[in-house]
Design a protein around this motif. Structure first.
Motif, short mmCIF file in Angstrom:
data_model
loop_
_atom_site.label_atom_id
_atom_site.label_comp_id
_atom_site.label_asym_id
_atom_site.label_seq_id
_atom_site.Cartn_x
_atom_site.Cartn_y
_atom_site.Cartn_z
N ALA A 12 31.51 31.83 -20.19
CA ALA A 12 31.40 30.85 -21.26
C ALA A 12 30.75 29.57 -20.73
N THR A 13 30.25 28.78 -21.66
CA THR A 13 29.69 27.47 -21.33
C THR A 13 29.87 26.55 -22.54
N CYS A 14 29.54 25.30 -22.34
CA CYS A 14 29.74 24.31 -23.40
C CYS A 14 28.61 23.30 -23.34
N SER A 15 28.18 22.83 -24.50
CA SER A 15 27.12 21.82 -24.55
C SER A 15 27.38 20.85 -25.69
N SER A 16 26.66 19.76 -25.66
CA SER A 16 26.81 18.70 -26.66
C SER A 16 26.07 19.08 -27.94
N TYR A 17 26.79 19.07 -29.04
CA TYR A 17 26.19 19.31 -30.35
C TYR A 17 25.14 18.24 -30.65
N ASP A 18 25.46 16.98 -30.31
CA ASP A 18 24.55 15.87 -30.60
C ASP A 18 23.22 16.01 -29.87
N MET A 19 23.24 16.55 -28.65
CA MET A 19 21.99 16.74 -27.91
C MET A 19 21.06 17.72 -28.65
N TYR A 20 21.63 18.78 -29.19
CA TYR A 20 20.82 19.72 -29.96
C TYR A 20 20.21 19.04 -31.17
N ALA A 21 21.01 18.21 -31.85
CA ALA A 21 20.54 17.53 -33.06
C ALA A 21 19.41 16.55 -32.72
N VAL A 22 19.61 15.73 -31.69
CA VAL A 22 18.62 14.73 -31.32
C VAL A 22 17.33 15.39 -30.84
N GLU A 23 17.45 16.47 -30.09
CA GLU A 23 16.27 17.15 -29.56
C GLU A 23 15.69 18.16 -30.54
N ASN A 24 16.29 18.26 -31.72
CA ASN A 24 15.84 19.16 -32.77
C ASN A 24 15.72 20.60 -32.26
N GLU A 25 16.71 21.02 -31.49
CA GLU A 25 16.76 22.37 -30.92
C GLU A 25 17.70 23.24 -31.77
N PRO A 26 17.38 24.51 -31.93
CA PRO A 26 18.29 25.38 -32.68
C PRO A 26 19.58 25.61 -31.90
N TYR A 66 39.18 28.37 -19.19
CA TYR A 66 39.36 29.44 -18.22
C TYR A 66 38.10 30.31 -18.13
N LYS A 67 37.53 30.64 -19.27
CA LYS A 67 36.34 31.50 -19.30
C LYS A 67 35.12 30.82 -18.68
N GLU A 68 35.11 29.48 -18.65
CA GLU A 68 33.99 28.79 -17.99
C GLU A 68 34.02 29.00 -16.48
N GLY A 69 35.19 29.32 -15.93
CA GLY A 69 35.29 29.72 -14.53
C GLY A 69 35.08 28.63 -13.50
N GLU A 70 35.29 27.38 -13.86
CA GLU A 70 35.04 26.27 -12.95
C GLU A 70 36.33 25.71 -12.37
N GLY A 71 36.25 25.21 -11.13
CA GLY A 71 37.41 24.59 -10.50
C GLY A 71 38.59 25.53 -10.48
N ASP A 72 39.76 25.01 -10.89
CA ASP A 72 40.96 25.85 -10.93
C ASP A 72 41.11 26.56 -12.28
N ARG A 73 40.09 26.45 -13.12
CA ARG A 73 40.00 27.11 -14.43
C ARG A 73 40.99 26.56 -15.45
N SER A 74 41.57 25.40 -15.18
CA SER A 74 42.53 24.80 -16.10
C SER A 74 41.82 23.94 -17.15
N LEU A 75 42.49 23.72 -18.26
CA LEU A 75 41.96 22.84 -19.30
C LEU A 75 41.85 21.41 -18.78
N GLU A 76 42.81 20.98 -17.98
CA GLU A 76 42.78 19.62 -17.43
C GLU A 76 41.53 19.41 -16.58
N TYR A 77 41.24 20.36 -15.69
CA TYR A 77 40.03 20.26 -14.86
C TYR A 77 38.79 20.28 -15.75
N TRP A 78 38.76 21.20 -16.70
CA TRP A 78 37.61 21.32 -17.61
C TRP A 78 37.36 20.00 -18.31
#
Length: 112
Positions: A12-26, A66-78
């Motif tokens: 999994a991954t995550c990105s900013s909704y606003d960046m897509y809007a500003v850059e006019n990306e689908p 957890y699915k992003e797989g980063e650090g200790d995979r906790s929500l706090e770390y994320w």
């Protein structure tokens, strides 16, 4: 941006909704294929988007973290590392980070 770990723990991954809007990306959609590059711009694999969730940053789930797989995979770390990332990204388009800022949570599966 998707950065794959060597252990295959990132689905999994995550990105900013606003960046897509500003850059006019689908916005990514289920069924999209993406070529994943390493730090030297070499193709390392192909993934297919299997799920998209758009929600406020504050509502991202522990399961997604957890699915992003980063650090200790906790929500706090994320939350810590993504808040820093999103603050920097949004600053580049003259927007301030907020816990209510929308993010695009994307899940994917390895195709090749």
């Amino acid at each position: 941006m998707i950065v794959m770990s060597g252990e295959g723990t990132k689905t999994a991954t995550c990105s900013s909704y606003d960046m897509y809007a500003v850059e006019n990306e689908p916005i990514p959609k289920v069924g999209d294929d993406s070529i994943i590059l390493d730090s030297r711009d070499n193709a390392v694999c192909i993934v297919r988007t299997s799920k998209i969730t758009i929600c406020p940053f504050k509502d991202v789930t522990a399961e997604h973290a957890y699915k992003e797989g980063e650090g200790d995979r906790s929500l706090e770390y994320w939350r810590q590392v993504h808040k820093e990332f999103l603050e920097s990204e949004l600053e580049s388009i003259d927007m301030a980070f907020s816990e209510d800022a929308k993010v695009i949570c994307e899940e994917f599966e390895l195709i090749k």
